[in-house]
Design a protein around this motif. Structure first.
Motif, PDB file in Angstrom:
ATOM      1  N   LEU A  67       0.884  -1.318   0.062  1.00 41.20           N
ATOM      2  CA  LEU A  67      -0.109   0.204   0.023  1.00 41.20           C
ATOM      3  C   LEU A  67       0.826   1.206   0.050  1.00 41.20           C
ATOM      4  N   PRO A  68       0.471   2.405  -0.568  1.00 38.88           N
ATOM      5  CA  PRO A  68       1.041   3.619  -0.302  1.00 38.88           C
ATOM      6  C   PRO A  68       1.473   4.115   0.873  1.00 38.88           C
ATOM      7  N   CYS A  69       2.856   4.847   1.126  1.00 42.05           N
ATOM      8  CA  CYS A  69       3.103   5.066   2.301  1.00 42.05           C
ATOM      9  C   CYS A  69       2.373   6.572   2.600  1.00 42.05           C
ATOM     10  N   VAL A  70       2.212   6.857   3.853  1.00 42.12           N
ATOM     11  CA  VAL A  70       1.612   8.010   4.602  1.00 42.12           C
ATOM     12  C   VAL A  70       2.326   8.731   5.534  1.00 42.12           C
ATOM     13  N   GLU A  71       2.183   9.835   5.968  1.00 41.67           N
ATOM     14  CA  GLU A  71       2.819  10.553   6.987  1.00 41.67           C
ATOM     15  C   GLU A  71       2.161  10.049   8.320  1.00 41.67           C
ATOM     16  N   THR A  72       2.959   9.781   9.484  1.00 41.07           N
ATOM     17  CA  THR A  72       2.342   9.385  10.574  1.00 41.07           C
ATOM     18  C   THR A  72       1.734  10.693  11.219  1.00 41.07           C
ATOM     19  N   THR A  73       0.608  10.276  12.009  1.00 42.80           N
ATOM     20  CA  THR A  73      -0.462  11.202  12.693  1.00 42.80           C
ATOM     21  C   THR A  73      -0.665  10.679  14.018  1.00 42.80           C
ATOM     22  N   LEU A  74      -1.320  11.641  14.760  1.00 44.90           N
ATOM     23  CA  LEU A  74      -1.457  11.259  16.238  1.00 44.90           C
ATOM     24  C   LEU A  74      -2.068  10.031  16.379  1.00 44.90           C
ATOM     25  N   SER A  75      -2.869   9.411  15.402  1.00 46.50           N
ATOM     26  CA  SER A  75      -3.375   7.981  15.519  1.00 46.50           C
ATOM     27  C   SER A  75      -2.566   6.891  15.209  1.00 46.50           C
ATOM     28  N   THR A  76      -1.383   7.227  14.861  1.00 46.07           N
ATOM     29  CA  THR A  76      -0.560   6.208  14.132  1.00 46.07           C
ATOM     30  C   THR A  76      -0.047   5.374  15.318  1.00 46.07           C
ATOM     31  N   ARG A  77       0.092   4.049  15.404  1.00 45.96           N
ATOM     32  CA  ARG A  77       0.061   3.216  16.559  1.00 45.96           C
ATOM     33  C   ARG A  77       1.275   2.155  15.974  1.00 45.96           C
ATOM     34  N   ILE A  78       1.961   1.557  17.114  1.00 47.41           N
ATOM     35  CA  ILE A  78       2.747   0.380  16.958  1.00 47.41           C
ATOM     36  C   ILE A  78       1.967  -0.907  17.654  1.00 47.41           C
ATOM     37  N   ILE A  79       1.527  -1.872  17.006  1.00 48.17           N
ATOM     38  CA  ILE A  79       1.076  -3.021  17.520  1.00 48.17           C
ATOM     39  C   ILE A  79       2.256  -4.143  17.727  1.00 48.17           C
ATOM     40  N   ILE A  80       2.394  -4.396  19.083  1.00 48.72           N
ATOM     41  CA  ILE A  80       3.699  -5.313  19.211  1.00 48.72           C
ATOM     42  C   ILE A  80       3.000  -6.860  19.501  1.00 48.72           C
ATOM     43  N   LEU A  81       3.477  -7.760  18.362  1.00 47.54           N
ATOM     44  CA  LEU A  81       2.711  -9.022  18.281  1.00 47.54           C
ATOM     45  C   LEU A  81       3.809 -10.165  18.817  1.00 47.54           C
ATOM     46  N   ASP A  82       3.569 -11.190  19.432  1.00 43.12           N
ATOM     47  CA  ASP A  82       4.331 -12.355  19.496  1.00 43.12           C
ATOM     48  C   ASP A  82       3.644 -13.429  18.668  1.00 43.12           C
ATOM     49  N   ILE A  83       4.564 -13.708  17.653  1.00 44.64           N
ATOM     50  CA  ILE A  83       4.003 -14.574  16.601  1.00 44.64           C
ATOM     51  C   ILE A  83       4.570 -16.053  16.880  1.00 44.64           C
ATOM     52  N   PRO A  84       4.071 -17.149  16.871  1.00 51.95           N
ATOM     53  CA  PRO A  84       4.508 -18.327  17.302  1.00 51.95           C
ATOM     54  C   PRO A  84       4.959 -18.924  15.973  1.00 51.95           C
ATOM     55  N   LEU A  85       6.084 -19.310  15.652  1.00 54.81           N
ATOM     56  CA  LEU A  85       6.706 -19.706  14.435  1.00 54.81           C
ATOM     57  C   LEU A  85       7.173 -21.235  14.898  1.00 54.81           C
ATOM     58  N   ALA A  86       7.603 -22.171  13.967  1.00 55.37           N
ATOM     59  CA  ALA A  86       7.989 -23.469  14.007  1.00 55.37           C
ATOM     60  C   ALA A  86       9.078 -23.629  15.154  1.00 55.37           C
ATOM     61  N   ASP A  87      10.065 -22.557  15.092  1.00 52.06           N
ATOM     62  CA  ASP A  87      11.464 -22.495  15.888  1.00 52.06           C
ATOM     63  C   ASP A  87      11.454 -21.540  17.028  1.00 52.06           C
ATOM     64  N   GLY A  88      10.231 -21.338  17.567  1.00 52.63           N
ATOM     65  CA  GLY A  88      10.131 -20.240  18.553  1.00 52.63           C
ATOM     66  C   GLY A  88       9.131 -18.939  18.253  1.00 52.63           C
ATOM     67  N   THR A  89       9.309 -17.948  19.055  1.00 51.91           N
ATOM     68  CA  THR A  89       8.324 -16.840  18.803  1.00 51.91           C
ATOM     69  C   THR A  89       9.160 -15.766  18.334  1.00 51.91           C
ATOM     70  N   LEU A  90       8.445 -15.036  17.339  1.00 49.37           N
ATOM     71  CA  LEU A  90       9.021 -13.596  16.737  1.00 49.37           C
ATOM     72  C   LEU A  90       8.200 -12.570  17.346  1.00 49.37           C
ATOM     73  N   SER A  91       8.871 -11.765  17.836  1.00 49.05           N
ATOM     74  CA  SER A  91       8.296 -10.820  18.526  1.00 49.05           C
ATOM     75  C   SER A  91       8.565  -9.392  17.323  1.00 49.05           C
ATOM     76  N   LEU A  92       7.390  -8.705  17.255  1.00 49.70           N
ATOM     77  CA  LEU A  92       7.294  -7.936  15.796  1.00 49.70           C
ATOM     78  C   LEU A  92       6.581  -6.884  16.228  1.00 49.70           C
ATOM     79  N   GLY A  93       6.892  -5.637  15.623  1.00 51.62           N
ATOM     80  CA  GLY A  93       6.154  -4.300  15.966  1.00 51.62           C
ATOM     81  C   GLY A  93       5.546  -4.219  14.350  1.00 51.62           C
ATOM     82  N   LEU A  94       4.238  -3.638  14.359  1.00 52.01           N
ATOM     83  CA  LEU A  94       3.516  -3.486  13.051  1.00 52.01           C
ATOM     84  C   LEU A  94       3.115  -2.000  13.175  1.00 52.01           C
ATOM     85  N   VAL A  95       3.685  -1.120  12.219  1.00 52.82           N
ATOM     86  CA  VAL A  95       3.052   0.454  12.387  1.00 52.82           C
ATOM     87  C   VAL A  95       1.835   0.275  11.505  1.00 52.82           C
TER      88      VAL A  95
END
Length: 161
Positions: A67-95
């Motif tokens: 998707l096209p990029c946009v400027e950050t705003t006061l509503s922009t967030r980072i969701i921190i996820l803990d994603i289970p993978l076959a060999d452990g867990t990947l911690s990942l932030g999604l903007v």
């Protein structure tokens, strides 16, 4: 997703598009702050976000989905996820552009991912929920960030630690 079950999910928006991820994957939701930049990552990798003393690899979810990029705003967030993978867990932030809420979707509300007519690969979609205002796309985060991508993001985070 073959056998449907009820899903409690965090819903969020990227522009007019609405997505959901299961609550069980969400560690926390942060106000946006500029991630610490690391060179030589994929174009959607924006750097590391410090979360309670841990450097969490952070990606611009808009870029990852093409998707096209946009400027950050006061509503922009980072969701921190803990994603289970076959060999452990990947911690990942999604903007993401903004968080909409937490909802429960009944199994009979969730439809299969369409094979055509969507902007994203359908194997990234766990299901869709039809609402008056449009569709909510339940994304399969583990499929979006698997294999070499997950390894690359994990290595980037460990090198910076």
């Amino acid at each position: 997703m073959t056998a449907r079950e009820n899903i409690q999910a965090v819903t969020f928006a990227l522009g007019k598009e609405v997505f959901a991820v299961p609550v069980r994957l969400v560690r926390e939701i942060l106000d946006y702050r500029e991630p610490f930049n690391l060179p030589n990552g994929p174009d959607y990798f924006v750097g590391l976000t410090e979360v309670r003393g841990q450097g969490v690899p952070t990606v611009d979810f808009r870029r990852r989905l093409g998707l096209p990029c946009v400027e950050t705003t006061l509503s922009t967030r980072i969701i921190i996820l803990d994603i289970p993978l076959a060999d452990g867990t990947l911690s990942l932030g999604l903007v993401i552009d903004r968080v909409l809420g937490v909802n429960i979707y009944e199994a009979d509300q969730i439809e299969d991912a369409p094979d055509i007519g969507v902007k994203w690969r359908s194997d990234y979609i766990e299901g869709v929920v039809r609402e008056e205002a449009g569709f909510i796309v339940i994304v399969d985060i583990a499929r979006i960030f698997t294999g070499e991508e997950a390894e690359l993001l994990a290595v980037s985070a460990s090198k910076a630690a």
